[in-house]
Write a protein that holds these residues in place. Structure first.
Motif, PDB file in Angstrom:
ATOM      1  N   ALA A 247       2.344  56.797  27.073  1.00  0.00           N
ATOM      2  CA  ALA A 247       3.297  56.321  28.075  1.00  0.00           C
ATOM      3  C   ALA A 247       4.715  56.320  27.531  1.00  0.00           C
ATOM      4  O   ALA A 247       5.661  56.714  28.229  1.00  0.00           O
ATOM      5  CB  ALA A 247       2.903  54.927  28.545  1.00  0.00           C
ATOM      6  N   GLU A 248       4.895  55.901  26.300  1.00  0.00           N
ATOM      7  CA  GLU A 248       6.229  55.895  25.708  1.00  0.00           C
ATOM      8  C   GLU A 248       6.815  57.301  25.673  1.00  0.00           C
ATOM      9  O   GLU A 248       8.001  57.519  25.963  1.00  0.00           O
ATOM     10  CB  GLU A 248       6.179  55.289  24.308  1.00  0.00           C
ATOM     11  N   ARG A 249       5.965  58.268  25.337  1.00  0.00           N
ATOM     12  CA  ARG A 249       6.411  59.670  25.275  1.00  0.00           C
ATOM     13  C   ARG A 249       6.758  60.191  26.666  1.00  0.00           C
ATOM     14  O   ARG A 249       7.809  60.817  26.870  1.00  0.00           O
ATOM     15  CB  ARG A 249       5.296  60.506  24.646  1.00  0.00           C
ATOM     16  N   VAL A 250       5.899  59.926  27.640  1.00  0.00           N
ATOM     17  CA  VAL A 250       6.093  60.460  28.989  1.00  0.00           C
ATOM     18  C   VAL A 250       7.292  59.796  29.673  1.00  0.00           C
ATOM     19  O   VAL A 250       8.083  60.467  30.343  1.00  0.00           O
ATOM     20  CB  VAL A 250       4.809  60.277  29.821  1.00  0.00           C
ATOM     21  N   VAL A 251       7.436  58.485  29.516  1.00  0.00           N
ATOM     22  CA  VAL A 251       8.570  57.793  30.127  1.00  0.00           C
ATOM     23  C   VAL A 251       9.885  58.283  29.506  1.00  0.00           C
ATOM     24  O   VAL A 251      10.870  58.535  30.203  1.00  0.00           O
ATOM     25  CB  VAL A 251       8.421  56.269  29.971  1.00  0.00           C
ATOM     26  N   ALA A 252       9.893  58.431  28.187  1.00  0.00           N
ATOM     27  CA  ALA A 252      11.115  58.888  27.510  1.00  0.00           C
ATOM     28  C   ALA A 252      11.505  60.294  27.932  1.00  0.00           C
ATOM     29  O   ALA A 252      12.692  60.628  27.985  1.00  0.00           O
ATOM     30  CB  ALA A 252      10.926  58.833  26.000  1.00  0.00           C
ATOM     31  N   ASP A 253      10.532  61.135  28.264  1.00  0.00           N
ATOM     32  CA  ASP A 253      10.801  62.543  28.576  1.00  0.00           C
ATOM     33  C   ASP A 253      10.454  62.866  30.027  1.00  0.00           C
ATOM     34  O   ASP A 253      10.082  63.997  30.344  1.00  0.00           O
ATOM     35  CB  ASP A 253       9.995  63.443  27.634  1.00  0.00           C
ATOM     36  N   ALA A 254      10.600  61.892  30.919  1.00  0.00           N
ATOM     37  CA  ALA A 254      10.237  62.103  32.326  1.00  0.00           C
ATOM     38  C   ALA A 254      11.071  63.189  32.983  1.00  0.00           C
ATOM     39  O   ALA A 254      10.674  63.748  34.013  1.00  0.00           O
ATOM     40  CB  ALA A 254      10.375  60.793  33.104  1.00  0.00           C
ATOM     41  N   GLN A 255      12.230  63.515  32.409  1.00  0.00           N
ATOM     42  CA  GLN A 255      13.046  64.584  32.984  1.00  0.00           C
ATOM     43  C   GLN A 255      12.320  65.928  32.981  1.00  0.00           C
ATOM     44  O   GLN A 255      12.689  66.839  33.727  1.00  0.00           O
ATOM     45  CB  GLN A 255      14.378  64.713  32.242  1.00  0.00           C
ATOM     46  N   ALA A 256      11.275  66.053  32.159  1.00  0.00           N
ATOM     47  CA  ALA A 256      10.508  67.300  32.125  1.00  0.00           C
ATOM     48  C   ALA A 256       9.595  67.440  33.344  1.00  0.00           C
ATOM     49  O   ALA A 256       9.073  68.528  33.597  1.00  0.00           O
ATOM     50  CB  ALA A 256       9.672  67.373  30.851  1.00  0.00           C
ATOM     51  N   ILE A 257       9.388  66.376  34.091  1.00  0.00           N
ATOM     52  CA  ILE A 257       8.518  66.402  35.275  1.00  0.00           C
ATOM     53  C   ILE A 257       9.375  66.681  36.501  1.00  0.00           C
ATOM     54  O   ILE A 257      10.305  65.932  36.804  1.00  0.00           O
ATOM     55  CB  ILE A 257       7.774  65.067  35.439  1.00  0.00           C
ATOM     56  N   THR A 258       9.075  67.750  37.225  1.00  0.00           N
ATOM     57  CA  THR A 258       9.845  68.106  38.422  1.00  0.00           C
ATOM     58  C   THR A 258       9.001  68.071  39.689  1.00  0.00           C
ATOM     59  O   THR A 258       9.487  68.403  40.768  1.00  0.00           O
ATOM     60  CB  THR A 258      10.480  69.496  38.271  1.00  0.00           C
ATOM     61  N   THR A 259       7.741  67.684  39.588  1.00  0.00           N
ATOM     62  CA  THR A 259       6.867  67.544  40.749  1.00  0.00           C
ATOM     63  C   THR A 259       7.441  66.516  41.714  1.00  0.00           C
ATOM     64  O   THR A 259       7.922  65.470  41.274  1.00  0.00           O
ATOM     65  CB  THR A 259       5.466  67.085  40.296  1.00  0.00           C
ATOM     66  N   PRO A 260       7.401  66.743  43.033  1.00  0.00           N
ATOM     67  CA  PRO A 260       7.778  65.690  43.976  1.00  0.00           C
ATOM     68  C   PRO A 260       6.919  64.437  43.760  1.00  0.00           C
ATOM     69  O   PRO A 260       5.684  64.518  43.773  1.00  0.00           O
ATOM     70  CB  PRO A 260       7.519  66.325  45.342  1.00  0.00           C
ATOM     71  N   ILE A 261       7.572  63.301  43.551  1.00  0.00           N
ATOM     72  CA  ILE A 261       6.882  62.068  43.171  1.00  0.00           C
ATOM     73  C   ILE A 261       7.231  60.950  44.138  1.00  0.00           C
ATOM     74  O   ILE A 261       8.398  60.755  44.485  1.00  0.00           O
ATOM     75  CB  ILE A 261       7.284  61.617  41.748  1.00  0.00           C
ATOM     76  N   GLN A 262       6.213  60.215  44.536  1.00  0.00           N
ATOM     77  CA  GLN A 262       6.418  58.940  45.230  1.00  0.00           C
ATOM     78  C   GLN A 262       5.854  57.839  44.333  1.00  0.00           C
ATOM     79  O   GLN A 262       4.675  57.853  43.993  1.00  0.00           O
ATOM     80  CB  GLN A 262       5.712  58.924  46.590  1.00  0.00           C
TER      81      GLN A 262
END
Length: 580
Positions: free
Chosen positions: A204-219
């Motif tokens: 989670a720490e890794r994904v939250v820190a690098d969330a800019q890499a996720i471009t999928t439409p998210i709700q």
């Protein structure tokens, strides 16, 4: 439609249970996949299909490893990374078995399921239509002071063990029916293994820190009165998302079971609209192929390349680290090789692959062992293993289609990772190894001679970024490999030269193995303290590429990704693509 209970097989041969409900109107081109929260199972998520009311979607819901009807010790998995890889296997199974493409899939996930899906979106960059994440468990509330530190220490002492959840049903939802069903459900796994609990925190720490890499439409759906997980990481994740389409809804008074709350219709109204809007328009894909010009990773690399004054605390710290590495090179063989040839050189990687600590004395061996056990080098060795898996998969696919197996590796270093993947039972028809460095070519030829592979393996000096070097190869390669090369250069235009060269060289139906580095926890240490072998680049500054960026470049060159592997720390990926 009547619910069906089935299984699918993961990459490691495990059969996981899932529920399938065909679309009520008989259509078979769209799907919603449901992922349950921790401790629970698919049976507690299928009500979402009823309340969404979409008759033109098929519904799938799995039991994660160690949950519900799926095998494994309750509340456990071999690793968090294994569970994330299981999601990829599940989606690929749905594509093969039901013919539903990723771009026609919406994901709805809750709590731990939402955390796993977030890691999957980051690490595998799937082209799904959209994702709804309800109360993602980015940071579980552990009410005992220093609980995480204590669990880590106990894990080192005891190995993996289990802790029971403190969460009672009345802390999950105000809905009495949901509370009663939770309390009386025999499939609820109330324990969770420490390796999965701690793995959740790390990922989670890794994904939250690098969330800019996720471009999928998210709700993102946030429960306003959540007793189980912290809010701040959820908001940090949302604020950093690279998605061009994103929504955040905060439901005041909701407990953790967002989708099972008393007033859950408030959430379902938003979900129905969001999913319908996404499927009412064409697939929204963010083009990240120009990330080398402007992106968070470009800014990050520029900051790392900015010199520090030795008279500042940070500058003095890294100057001291460089001095200590130089001092250690007097005794540690690995540090010595790195200082002499560059820590990103083929000679360094070959030494890391061998993983045999050496030094001029016992102290030097101890330093070398510590050096070789660095998280990045552990990931490099896992990358080598994953390249071996990719090679064997490509060999099998080529032979199944009656094609010869001719391999071209354009930046082999010493070639060890390719040669180690060759087995007596599965030898290719020919292997052409290349590298720009005469030192690497000489070392590689020596290794080939030691293994008596001269009849099928050749090693030649060549520039991987000269497209002319891919022309008129005889025999024409059917499998291309590029490992660790593109990660050394930030310029995507340069990378495209080699990728288009591969497309020139490979036959249609041929395969390409390529690596990526979407994440690294030691980027500043590498940039400030380690040297590079590249001319004009004394420091080893890396610009990370998201998996989506790497995949888009490969696709632009004429290939389609069909499979992927990644290490447990999310640092290095290995992907297999086919020339369409």
């Amino acid at each position: 439609m009547q619910e069906q209970q089935k299984t699918f097989t993961t990459a490691d041969g495990t059969k996981l249970f899932y529920r399938y409900r065909p679309a009520q109107d008989g259509s078979n081109d769209k799907a919603v996949i449901l992922f349950h929260r921790g401790h629970e199972h698919s049976g507690r998520m299928m009500f979402v299909a009823d309340e969404l009311g979409f008759d033109d979607f098929a519904y799938f819901a799995w039991d994660a490893r160690g949950h519900g009807h799926s095998p494994g010790e309750r509340g456990d998995s071999p690793s968090l990374g294994t569970s994330v890889a299981d999601i990829q296997d599940f989606v690929q199974h749905i594509g093969r078995e039901y013919g539903i493409k990723p771009e026609n899939i919406a994901v709805i996930a809750q709590s731990v399921g939402a955390m796993l899906v977030s890691a999957w979106l980051h690490d595998y960059a799937p082209k799904i239509r959209c994702a709804v994440l309800a109360s993602p468990a980015f940071k579980v509330k552990l009410y005992v002071p220093f609980a995480r530190t204590g669990l880590k220490l106990m894990q080192k002492w005891r190995g993996n063990f289990f802790v029971n959840s403190y969460v009672k049903s009345h802390y999950l939802t105000h809905n009495k029916e949901r509370q009663t069903s939770y309390d009386n459900d025999p499939l609820i796994a109330r324990a969770i293994s420490v390796r999965i609990l701690l793995g959740l925190y790390d990922a989670a720490e890794r994904v939250v820190a690098d969330a800019q890499a996720i471009t999928t439409p998210i709700q993102l759906l946030v429960s306003g009165s959540d007793w189980v997980v912290h809010h701040k990481p959820q908001h940090d994740f949302y604020n950093r998302l690279g998605s061009h389409i994103k929504e955040r809804h905060i439901f005041s008074g909701f407990y953790h079971d967002t989708l099972g709350e008393e007033k859950r219709e408030l959430a379902f109204v938003e979900m129905r609209r969001f999913i319908r809007e996404r499927f009412g328009e064409s697939l929204q894909t963010v083009d990240v192929t120009r990330a080398h010009i402007h992106s968070d990773s470009r800014r990050e690399a520029d900051e790392l390349a900015t010199p520090l004054s030795p008279f500042t605390p940070r500058g003095a710290y890294w100057a001291a680290q460089r001095w200590l590495i130089g001092l250690g090179a007097n005794w540690s063989e690995g540090l010595k090789i790195g200082k002499e040839t560059g820590f990103d050189s083929g000679s360094t990687l070959d030494y890391v692959y061998r993983n045999q600590p050496q030094g001029t004395n016992k102290f030097g061996e101890a330093v070398d062992k510590y050096y070789l056990n660095a998280i990045g080098w552990r990931g490099i060795r896992q990358r080598k293993e994953n390249i071996g898996k990719a090679i064997q998969m490509a060999f099998a696919e080529l032979r199944e289609h009656g094609k010869p197996v001719h391999v071209l590796d354009i930046a082999s270093g010493h070639g060890r990772y390719v040669l180690d993947a060759l087995t007596a039972e599965s030898l290719p028809d020919g292997v052409r190894l290349r590298d720009y460095s005469p030192v690497n070519v000489e070392a590689g030829r020596k290794l080939i001679a030691e293994r008596k592979l001269q009849d099928i393996v050749t090693f030649e000096e060549a520039n991987a970024y000269d497209r002319a070097n891919y022309q008129n190869l005889n025999p024409r390669p059917t499998l291309g490999i590029v490992s660790g090369l593109h990660e050394l250069f930030s310029d995507n235009d340069l990378i495209m030269r080699s990728l288009k060269g591969f497309c020139d060289a490979l036959e249609y139906g041929g395969y390409l193995i390529y690596t990526g580095q979407p994440w690294h926890p030691q980027l500043e240490m590498i940039a400030r303290a380690l040297t590079s072998h590249k001319e004009g680049s004394p420091n080893w500054v890396m610009r990370r590429r998201s998996q989506q960026e790497m995949d888009q470049l490969v696709e632009q060159a004429g290939f389609t990704k069909i499979h992927q592997w990644i290490d447990e720390d999310g640092i290095f990926t290995v992907s297999l693509a086919v020339k369409a």
